[in-house]
Design a protein around this motif. Structure first.
Motif: not given
Length: 536
Positions: A202-208, A435-446
């Motif tokens: 549920s906390e995922s930022r992405w749909n299928s 992605t390599v830095q495992e950042s979860n708060d980076a802009p979605r567009a990136l």
């Protein structure tokens, strides 16, 4: 005296070529760089099936479904990603390999379980390495054995790889199927993993949809290097038909089936052992432990693990050592051929220290699967250059000299490719970094751009390269030699390309009474000829 000895050593080290077979060795060519003649094009459909099967019959492809299940996709969606990705790999690899198929020139122009099955005490060997070294004695010995057993195969030339491809692909394929049949028989069916449905947190930022797109891009990125240098191996094909039939059937069908077999086996073994083991070596160790180390269990594990080890070995030889050897041959053709280059590449791995990656696999795999960020733009430019700009025509004689050739560009550099390549990866490299830095708060567009990195890079660089080549044109685009100076084509190929064949012993051209070499106008690996109606 010293200079004489140096010159003698230099002469002995320098490669020799058979001039009668157009194998001139100089600063720009040797027998492994010139267009391959029909006598050296020995790979048929089944050989390419075996070549690509080796890149499919491996631990990574076996575990691929787990990559998508862990982010929440269903089994059906995960297999859908695999099917689509393998189809795209087959498509792009064929597109890039076509230059090698048509013009016969190249791109440069894991395992300790086996040992434990024999000597169980090997698994409990004392770790004598310092804690600062991210590996153990057990793992390091495995690497040394892997390196040692691989070394002799580097002395085999690529045109002689047919038998190893056949034996290894059949051996490992049968072994995987045996593992699946055994697990289904003991478990009396598949386990819960196989019926897993979509379970996106549920906390995922992405749909299928975005997860599927990310999966396709990741799969393409994992094989991007193999697509890029496809011509290095496609040039050994007896004909384009052999490459197409063998490669597409293996890349698509075998690649998909290996992931499916891995999924079924892992699921069935979950019912047997109560845990999920996606990594085959871990599963094989559990199988041997469950057999209480009996000779029967050890024998079974040995033959199964040997299959994975053999495919890893030959995939490493072809994808790394031989490919690196071809690149080195292109840099130093007077002294390095494929065999010498492969040996240098293989020895260089001790400098790279791959054991440093064993306990840092998460970041390494992320970066490895992200090669599409930088390689897709190259693939796009290669496709644009060969198909659109040059209309599938290559002037072979111009590839092996620096004077009087359109391929020298500006001091040997086609500067038009630089902005095109930069524009291809600039939009997506930010996503790779976060992605390599495992950042979860980076802009979605990136992340969104990164999930489409292969396609963005391919089309962006291809388009910009086309524009710059049109704005700043180079001469002779689409030109080709009207004479087969290298003896590279069969009569049928020459007729299709509109190229005249030259027979060194008895040359006869319609309407031409004689052909004389212009000794004073030697150009690279060819000798110019005078014919009655013009000069070649």
């Amino acid at each position: 005296m010293a200079s004489l000895r140096l010159r003698t050593v230099k002469e002995k080290v320098q490669l020799k070529g058979n001039e009668a077979e157009h194998e001139q060795t100089d600063s720009w060519s040797n027998r492994d760089l010139i267009p391959l003649p029909p006598s050296r094009r020995t790979w048929g459909a089944f050989h390419y099936f075996g070549y690509w099967a080796i890149s499919s019959l491996n631990v990574s492809n076996w575990q691929t479904p787990n990559t998508f299940l862990t982010v929440g996709l269903s089994v059906g969606q995960s297999m859908g990603v695999i099917i689509v990705s393998r189809a795209l790999i087959a498509l792009f690899s064929t597109i890039i390999a076509w230059c090698g198929l048509q013009w016969h020139i190249g791109f440069t122009i894991q395992n300790s379980v086996c040992v434990t099955a024999i000597w169980p005490s090997f698994a409990t060997i004392e770790n004598t390495l310092p804690s600062s070294m991210p590996t153990t004695t057990y793992q390091f010995v495995g690497f040394i054995l892997f390196w040692t057993f691989s070394l002799p195969f580097l002395f085999i030339r690529p045109e002689k790889f047919k038998l190893p491809f056949q034996v290894v692909s059949i051996y490992c394929g049968v072994g995987m199927i045996c593992m699946m049949i055994w697990s289904l028989s003991v478990a009396k069916g598949v386990g819960p993993v196989f019926s897993q449905g979509q379970d996106i947190p549920s906390e995922s930022r992405w749909n299928s949809s975005w997860l599927i797109m990310s999966g396709i891009n990741q799969t393409l990125g994992g094989i991007a290097a193999g697509i890029t240098n496809g011509s290095d191996f496609s040039r050994y094909a007896k004909s384009p038909r052999h490459y197409i039939v063998g490669s597409i059937s293996s890349v698509w069908i075998v690649g998909t089936l290996v992931s499916f077999v891995g999924l079924v086996t892992t699921s069935a073994c979950q019912r047997i052992y109560g845990e999920v083991y996606w990594n085959p070596p871990d599963l094989l160790m559990v199988m041997m432990d469950s057999g209480n180390g009996s000779s029967k269990a050890r024998a079974g594990v040995f033959f199964l693990s040997a299959g994975f080890a053999l495919t890893a070995m030959f995939e490493n030889i072809c994808g790394n050592a031989v490919a690196g050897g071809i690149d080195l041959a292109g840099l130093f053709p007077r002294y390095i051929d494929i065999r010498r280059g492969a040996l240098i590449t293989f020895i260089a791995c001790w400098v790279v220290q791959p054991w440093q990656l064993i306990n840092r696999a998460a970041t390494f795999i992320t970066v490895l699967s992200s090669f599409s960020v930088f390689l897709a733009p190259l693939i796009g430019m290669m496709a644009c250059d060969f198909y659109v700009l040059r209309r599938q025509r290559i002037q072979l004689s111009n590839l092996y000299r620096t004077h009087d050739t359109a391929y020298w560009y500006w001091h040997g550099v086609n500067w038009r490719a630089i902005p095109a390549w930069l524009c291809g990866w600039a939009p997506t490299v930010g996503g790779l970094i976060v992605t390599v830095q495992e950042s979860n708060d980076a802009p979605r567009a990136l992340f969104q751009l990164y999930y489409m990195a292969f396609f963005i890079g391919f089309f962006t660089s291809g388009l910009i390269f086309y524009i710059t080549m049109r704005l700043f044109p180079v001469p002779s685009l689409g030109d080709y030699d009207e004479v087969d100076y290298f003896g590279a084509f069969t009569a049928q190929e020459a007729a299709k390309l509109g190229v005249v064949q030259l027979d060194a012993s008895d040359v006869r051209l319609e309407g031409v009474e004689r052909i004389e070499p212009l000794q004073a106008q030697e150009k690279g690996p060819k000798t110019e000829y005078i014919v009655a109606d013009g000069a070649y």
